[in-house]
Each structure stands twice: as C-alpha cells, then as structure tokens.
Motif scaffolding. Structure first.
Motif, PDB file in Angstrom:
ATOM      1  N   LEU A  37       4.105   5.848   8.398  1.00 34.33           N
ATOM      2  CA  LEU A  37       3.331   5.201   7.343  1.00 34.33           C
ATOM      3  C   LEU A  37       2.732   6.243   6.405  1.00 34.33           C
ATOM      4  O   LEU A  37       2.698   6.050   5.188  1.00 34.33           O
ATOM      5  CB  LEU A  37       2.205   4.344   7.937  1.00 34.33           C
ATOM      6  N   GLU A  38       2.264   7.350   6.971  1.00 41.46           N
ATOM      7  CA  GLU A  38       1.645   8.422   6.181  1.00 41.46           C
ATOM      8  C   GLU A  38       2.573   9.004   5.124  1.00 41.46           C
ATOM      9  O   GLU A  38       2.131   9.352   4.042  1.00 41.46           O
ATOM     10  CB  GLU A  38       1.212   9.578   7.094  1.00 41.46           C
ATOM     11  N   MET A  75       0.853  -1.176   0.000  1.00 42.93           N
ATOM     12  CA  MET A  75       0.000   0.000   0.000  1.00 42.93           C
ATOM     13  C   MET A  75       0.890   1.227   0.000  1.00 42.93           C
ATOM     14  O   MET A  75       1.814   1.329   0.802  1.00 42.93           O
ATOM     15  CB  MET A  75      -0.914  -0.034   1.238  1.00 42.93           C
ATOM     16  N   ALA A 134      -2.779  -3.283   5.628  1.00 42.38           N
ATOM     17  CA  ALA A 134      -3.251  -2.757   4.345  1.00 42.38           C
ATOM     18  C   ALA A 134      -4.558  -3.424   3.937  1.00 42.38           C
ATOM     19  O   ALA A 134      -5.500  -2.741   3.504  1.00 42.38           O
ATOM     20  CB  ALA A 134      -2.182  -2.969   3.268  1.00 42.38           C
ATOM     21  N   PHE A 182      -2.819   4.842   1.739  1.00 40.10           N
ATOM     22  CA  PHE A 182      -2.988   4.776   3.190  1.00 40.10           C
ATOM     23  C   PHE A 182      -3.768   5.997   3.670  1.00 40.10           C
ATOM     24  O   PHE A 182      -4.758   5.875   4.392  1.00 40.10           O
ATOM     25  CB  PHE A 182      -1.612   4.709   3.870  1.00 40.10           C
ATOM     26  N   ASN A 183      -3.336   7.178   3.233  1.00 43.82           N
ATOM     27  CA  ASN A 183      -4.011   8.414   3.633  1.00 43.82           C
ATOM     28  C   ASN A 183      -5.422   8.499   3.065  1.00 43.82           C
ATOM     29  O   ASN A 183      -6.347   8.973   3.744  1.00 43.82           O
ATOM     30  CB  ASN A 183      -3.183   9.626   3.207  1.00 43.82           C
ATOM     31  N   LEU A 237      -7.392  -2.097   6.206  1.00 50.28           N
ATOM     32  CA  LEU A 237      -7.775  -0.729   5.852  1.00 50.28           C
ATOM     33  C   LEU A 237      -8.526  -0.678   4.530  1.00 50.28           C
ATOM     34  O   LEU A 237      -9.478   0.096   4.387  1.00 50.28           O
ATOM     35  CB  LEU A 237      -6.533   0.167   5.780  1.00 50.28           C
ATOM     36  N   GLU A 238      -8.097  -1.471   3.557  1.00 46.07           N
ATOM     37  CA  GLU A 238      -8.796  -1.515   2.270  1.00 46.07           C
ATOM     38  C   GLU A 238     -10.242  -1.954   2.456  1.00 46.07           C
ATOM     39  O   GLU A 238     -11.155  -1.368   1.877  1.00 46.07           O
ATOM     40  CB  GLU A 238      -8.088  -2.447   1.287  1.00 46.07           C
ATOM     41  N   VAL A 295       3.623  -0.083   5.023  1.00 45.64           N
ATOM     42  CA  VAL A 295       2.375  -0.531   5.636  1.00 45.64           C
ATOM     43  C   VAL A 295       2.370  -2.057   5.583  1.00 45.64           C
ATOM     44  O   VAL A 295       2.451  -2.636   4.496  1.00 45.64           O
ATOM     45  CB  VAL A 295       1.148   0.038   4.893  1.00 45.64           C
ATOM     46  N   CYS A 350      -7.386   5.956   2.419  1.00 41.08           N
ATOM     47  CA  CYS A 350      -8.207   5.050   3.220  1.00 41.08           C
ATOM     48  C   CYS A 350      -8.630   5.714   4.525  1.00 41.08           C
ATOM     49  O   CYS A 350      -9.796   5.630   4.926  1.00 41.08           O
ATOM     50  CB  CYS A 350      -7.454   3.752   3.508  1.00 41.08           C
TER      51      CYS A 350
END
Length: 71
Positions: free
Chosen positions: A34-35, A1, A46, A6-7, A49-50, A41, A9
C-alpha cells in the motif's frame, strides 16, 4: 487514496507500517505494498485513515511539555 496520502496519514497518526499492520492484524507485506502503490488502499480503510489523520491534524500534541526533562 494515493500512496502519498496513505503515508501522510500514517505520519499524522504517528504510526509506522508495523503499527498499522498490528492494528489491522494483517500482513506487513500488504501494508508495504500500500505504501508504494503496488496495492490499492481499500475504500473503507482509506476513509478510516482519513478520519484518524484529520483528527490528529486538528489536534496536535500540546507543546508545553517538550522541554520537560528528568533531572
């Protein structure tokens, strides 16, 4: 990811970095890494979060209540 996804999500889930750090019970500094891409990630994170982001994307909040205000 990617950091961008990531952001994205987090935006769909409506979480701040503090919110996800609290949910994961981890250091905020790791989330910040991570950001910006200073840490990868993990695949399990990942995928989770997805799933959350896709659910939120497919089920946005109802718009009927946006105009409700207290008198």
């Amino acid at each position: 990811m990617t950091p961008e996804r990531f952001n994205e999500c987090l935006r769909h889930i409506r979480w701040t970095p503090i919110n996800i750090a609290s949910a994961l019970q981890c250091d905020l500094s790791w989330i910040e890494a991570l950001e910006v891409g200073n840490a990868d990630v993990p695949e399990e994170l990942a995928k989770w979060l997805e799933k959350l982001a896709q659910m939120h994307e497919a089920n946005p909040p109802p718009v009927a209540y946006r105009v409700n205000r207290l008198p």
